[in-house]
Design a protein around this motif. Structure first.
Motif, PDB file in Angstrom:
ATOM      1  N   UNK A 161     -12.653   4.911  -6.840  1.00 25.14           N
ATOM      2  CA  UNK A 161     -11.810   3.750  -7.118  1.00 25.14           C
ATOM      3  C   UNK A 161     -10.720   4.143  -8.119  1.00 25.14           C
ATOM      4  N   UNK A 162      -9.516   3.681  -7.867  1.00 21.34           N
ATOM      5  CA  UNK A 162      -8.352   3.937  -8.716  1.00 21.34           C
ATOM      6  C   UNK A 162      -7.704   2.609  -9.059  1.00 21.34           C
ATOM      7  N   UNK A 163      -6.852   2.611 -10.085  1.00 15.96           N
ATOM      8  CA  UNK A 163      -6.010   1.445 -10.286  1.00 15.96           C
ATOM      9  C   UNK A 163      -4.542   1.876 -10.218  1.00 15.96           C
ATOM     10  N   UNK A 164      -3.664   0.902 -10.092  1.00 15.32           N
ATOM     11  CA  UNK A 164      -2.250   1.188  -9.923  1.00 15.32           C
ATOM     12  C   UNK A 164      -1.672   1.910 -11.138  1.00 15.32           C
ATOM     13  N   UNK A 165      -2.145   1.600 -12.315  1.00 15.24           N
ATOM     14  CA  UNK A 165      -1.686   2.292 -13.528  1.00 15.24           C
ATOM     15  C   UNK A 165      -1.909   3.797 -13.376  1.00 15.24           C
ATOM     16  N   UNK A 166      -3.083   4.194 -12.887  1.00 23.23           N
ATOM     17  CA  UNK A 166      -3.384   5.611 -12.681  1.00 23.23           C
ATOM     18  C   UNK A 166      -2.379   6.227 -11.710  1.00 23.23           C
ATOM     19  N   UNK A 167      -2.009   5.506 -10.651  1.00 30.82           N
ATOM     20  CA  UNK A 167      -1.060   6.031  -9.670  1.00 30.82           C
ATOM     21  C   UNK A 167       0.292   6.299 -10.325  1.00 30.82           C
ATOM     22  N   UNK A 168       0.766   5.371 -11.141  1.00 26.39           N
ATOM     23  CA  UNK A 168       2.042   5.605 -11.827  1.00 26.39           C
ATOM     24  C   UNK A 168       1.968   6.865 -12.698  1.00 26.39           C
ATOM     25  N   UNK A 169       0.920   6.977 -13.477  1.00 29.25           N
ATOM     26  CA  UNK A 169       0.789   8.147 -14.356  1.00 29.25           C
ATOM     27  C   UNK A 169       0.678   9.418 -13.517  1.00 29.25           C
ATOM     28  N   UNK A 170      -0.120   9.373 -12.467  1.00 24.84           N
ATOM     29  CA  UNK A 170      -0.271  10.540 -11.601  1.00 24.84           C
ATOM     30  C   UNK A 170       1.055  10.925 -10.951  1.00 24.84           C
TER      31      UNK A 170
END
Length: 173
Positions: free
Chosen positions: A139-148
């Motif tokens: 499971x991921x969140x959108x915040x992680x996607x931005x940082x990634x």
């Protein structure tokens, strides 16, 4: 007339902003930095590989990051039912490997479209929005996607620095 990658204008992220604005501004800076590294080059220059056996090229980076925009923002976070652009289970590195007959102008246009579509796909989602990435069972969140994605672009922009310098000697920030 020979096609060349268009010139790009970059702007600095704000020094003070809310979290979403700051993440978006840094992502946009890195997106435009990759395009800036390609600006003024002809298609064959964008296809030029660095050093064997690597298949990395500026055009490969453009294609790879279009794939990442689609995969993380649109397919994973946004839940869109889409195929990948250049890669498949049988050809996981098609973004980098299959550039011999690639159309550089079309691939740059694809990256622009994927960026616009990615932003639209997550515009109404909160940074806390969670999802499972289709290729993994995490499971991921959108915040992680931005940082990634900021990290992904930043790392590949370092590669783009070396590629561009090898092509025509141009260096920059």
């Amino acid at each position: 007339m020979t096609w060349t990658a268009p010139e790009i204008t970059r702007s600095k992220p704000p020094l003070v902003a809310d979290e979403r604005t700051m993440l978006q501004a840094w992502l946009d800076l890195h997106r435009r930095t990759l395009l800036w590294k390609c600006a003024g080059l002809e298609a064959e220059q964008l296809k030029r590989r660095c050093v064997a056996p690597s298949t990395i090229s500026l055009l490969g980076l453009v294609r790879h990051l279009a794939e990442c925009e689609r995969g993380w923002f649109r397919i994973a976070a946004g839940g869109e039912q889409l195929d990948y652009l250049y890669c498949s289970a049988d050809n996981p590195d098609g973004d980098f490997d299959d550039i011999g007959n690639a159309d550089a102008a079309a691939d740059l246009a694809t990256l622009h479209r994927e960026i616009e579509s990615a932003d639209a796909a997550v515009a109404e989602l909160s940074l806390e929005h969670t999802f499972e990435y289709p290729r993994r069972e995490l499971e991921y969140n959108l915040r992680w996607v931005y940082v990634h994605m900021i990290e992904e672009y930043a790392r590949h922009n370092g590669h783009a620095d070396f590629l561009r310098e090898r092509i025509d000697g141009a260096t920059g920030d």
